[in-house]
Design a protein around this motif. Structure first.
Motif, PDB file in Angstrom:
ATOM      1  N   GLU A 218     -14.791  87.533  71.006  1.00 19.70           N
ATOM      2  CA  GLU A 218     -13.698  87.017  71.827  1.00 19.70           C
ATOM      3  C   GLU A 218     -13.974  85.584  72.267  1.00 19.70           C
ATOM      4  O   GLU A 218     -13.061  84.750  72.295  1.00 19.70           O
ATOM      5  CB  GLU A 218     -13.479  87.939  73.024  1.00 19.70           C
ATOM      6  N   ASP A 227      -6.142  84.024  68.662  1.00 27.91           N
ATOM      7  CA  ASP A 227      -5.951  85.269  69.393  1.00 27.91           C
ATOM      8  C   ASP A 227      -6.906  86.318  68.822  1.00 27.91           C
ATOM      9  O   ASP A 227      -6.809  86.651  67.636  1.00 27.91           O
ATOM     10  CB  ASP A 227      -4.501  85.726  69.246  1.00 27.91           C
ATOM     11  N   SER A 229      -6.900  89.393  69.019  1.00 27.55           N
ATOM     12  CA  SER A 229      -6.199  90.574  68.511  1.00 27.55           C
ATOM     13  C   SER A 229      -5.730  90.381  67.075  1.00 27.55           C
ATOM     14  O   SER A 229      -5.310  91.335  66.422  1.00 27.55           O
ATOM     15  CB  SER A 229      -5.010  90.921  69.409  1.00 27.55           C
ATOM     16  N   ARG A 232      -8.930  92.365  62.894  1.00 22.65           N
ATOM     17  CA  ARG A 232      -9.300  93.764  62.962  1.00 22.65           C
ATOM     18  C   ARG A 232     -10.802  93.857  63.212  1.00 22.65           C
ATOM     19  O   ARG A 232     -11.562  92.961  62.838  1.00 22.65           O
ATOM     20  CB  ARG A 232      -8.950  94.490  61.657  1.00 22.65           C
ATOM     21  N   ARG A 233     -11.221  94.948  63.865  1.00 15.04           N
ATOM     22  CA  ARG A 233     -12.635  95.154  64.165  1.00 15.04           C
ATOM     23  C   ARG A 233     -13.111  96.380  63.404  1.00 15.04           C
ATOM     24  O   ARG A 233     -12.623  97.496  63.636  1.00 15.04           O
ATOM     25  CB  ARG A 233     -12.838  95.323  65.670  1.00 15.04           C
ATOM     26  N   GLY A 262     -12.562  98.450  71.121  1.00 11.13           N
ATOM     27  CA  GLY A 262     -11.619  97.669  70.333  1.00 11.13           C
ATOM     28  C   GLY A 262     -11.729  97.854  68.834  1.00 11.13           C
ATOM     29  O   GLY A 262     -10.979  97.235  68.075  1.00 11.13           O
ATOM     30  N   ASP A 264     -10.915  99.190  65.404  1.00 17.50           N
ATOM     31  CA  ASP A 264      -9.721  99.846  64.899  1.00 17.50           C
ATOM     32  C   ASP A 264      -9.849 100.278  63.439  1.00 17.50           C
ATOM     33  O   ASP A 264      -8.883 100.716  62.826  1.00 17.50           O
ATOM     34  CB  ASP A 264      -8.487  98.960  65.071  1.00 17.50           C
TER      35      ASP A 264
END
Length: 297
Positions: A218, A227, A229, A232-233, A262, A264
């Motif tokens: 981040e 951003d 978001s 993808r993590r 976080g 995904d």
């Protein structure tokens, strides 16, 4: 949450290899990846096939599932030749390729071409040059670039990738420099956890280390004006001190705890008997087909 698998290239294609990839698609996995190594740890003295030819064959044997490397590294790759192979692979697969890419390690690949193993700093320096050049090679028709480690002279990559502007990068990183590369060039971030925390055998310590890595991502995104978001993590399982494949409930607990950080996309190793990735295939099948539904419930 997405669930994917990584299939090690240890089976002859005509003796079960094809069926494994097809079975993975039938089970509904989002993606199936493979390691891009010349050999790997405890599998060094057994069968091991090349990643790009294996993925090409898998692309012809499947139709829906995404495919990719997890991960490719500069240890024995050059951006110019790799770009040509990836563009071809993306074309054969109909635009289903993701490139997992990392700085590489000090294992067998590090000296297979006869060179001395690079230090961690040298690997990181090369990776920092490798990724931006590969990005250009996959997005521009012609590239000329002269770097400290990698150069290209009028390298042509027409017609480019099926996916535009190029295939997605899933950048493996744990330290600040790698995370900055992920923030600038990645469509996803990949980690296997923190080696020190993994070695401790303490799931709580591993979870805390992953949280710190996520915070680092981040921060890198903020510095890049991106951003977080948008990335993808991805967690490649099998290395943290957890046992998510022992039962469906164990997986749901594991997935839930890491979703809170976080992540995904979770990637599970396809079971290989009598290896470090041995697992009950019936349990694995239940996880693949029921795990996410139970997690959502």
């Amino acid at each position: 949450m997405r669930l994917s698998t990584v299939i090690l290239p240890v089976d002859r294609w005509a003796e079960g290899g094809r069926e494994v990839w097809q079975h993975a698609e039938q089970l509904g996995f989002h993606a199936a990846y493979t390691y891009d190594h010349l050999s790997w740890r405890s599998f060094r003295d057994g069968p091991w096939f090349g990643a790009v030819p294996t993925l090409t064959a898998a692309a012809c044997a499947t139709s829906l599932m995404r495919l990719g490397t997890l991960v490719t590294s500069p240890n024995f790759r050059h951006p110019v030749t790799l770009a040509k192979e990836l563009i071809t692979l993306d074309d054969v697969s109909g635009g289903r390729i993701t490139l997992g890419i990392g700085a590489g390690g000090s294992g067998f690949d590090a000296t297979a071409l006869g060179q001395e193993a690079w230090t961690r700093r040298e690997r990181t320096d090369r990776f920092a040059e490798f990724v931006p050049l590969l990005d250009r090679l996959l997005t521009e028709d012609t590239v000329t670039s002269e770097g400290t480690y990698y150069s290209a002279h009028e390298a042509r990559n027409i017609p480019g990738c099926v996916q535009r502007p190029r295939i997605p990068f899933a950048v493996a990183a744990t330290g600040p420099r790698g995370l900055r590369l992920a923030a600038r060039h990645g469509q996803a971030w990949v980690t296997t956890g923190d080696p020190a925390a993994n070695a401790s055998g303490d799931p709580a310590a591993s979870h805390a280390a992953l949280a710190r890595q996520a915070e680092g991502l981040e921060k890198a995104c903020a510095e890049a004006g991106r951003d977080p978001s948008a990335l993808r993590r991805v967690l490649l399982t099998g290395f943290t001190p957890d046992s998510p494949l022992t039962s469906l409930d164990a997986f749901v607990d594991y997935a839930g705890r890491h979703a809170q950080l976080g992540f995904d996309e979770l990637v599970l190793h396809w079971p290989i008997p009598d290896s470090v990735f041995a697992a009950d295939h019936d349990v694995f099948t239940r996880i693949a087909t029921e795990g996410l539904a139970q997690l959502a419930g």
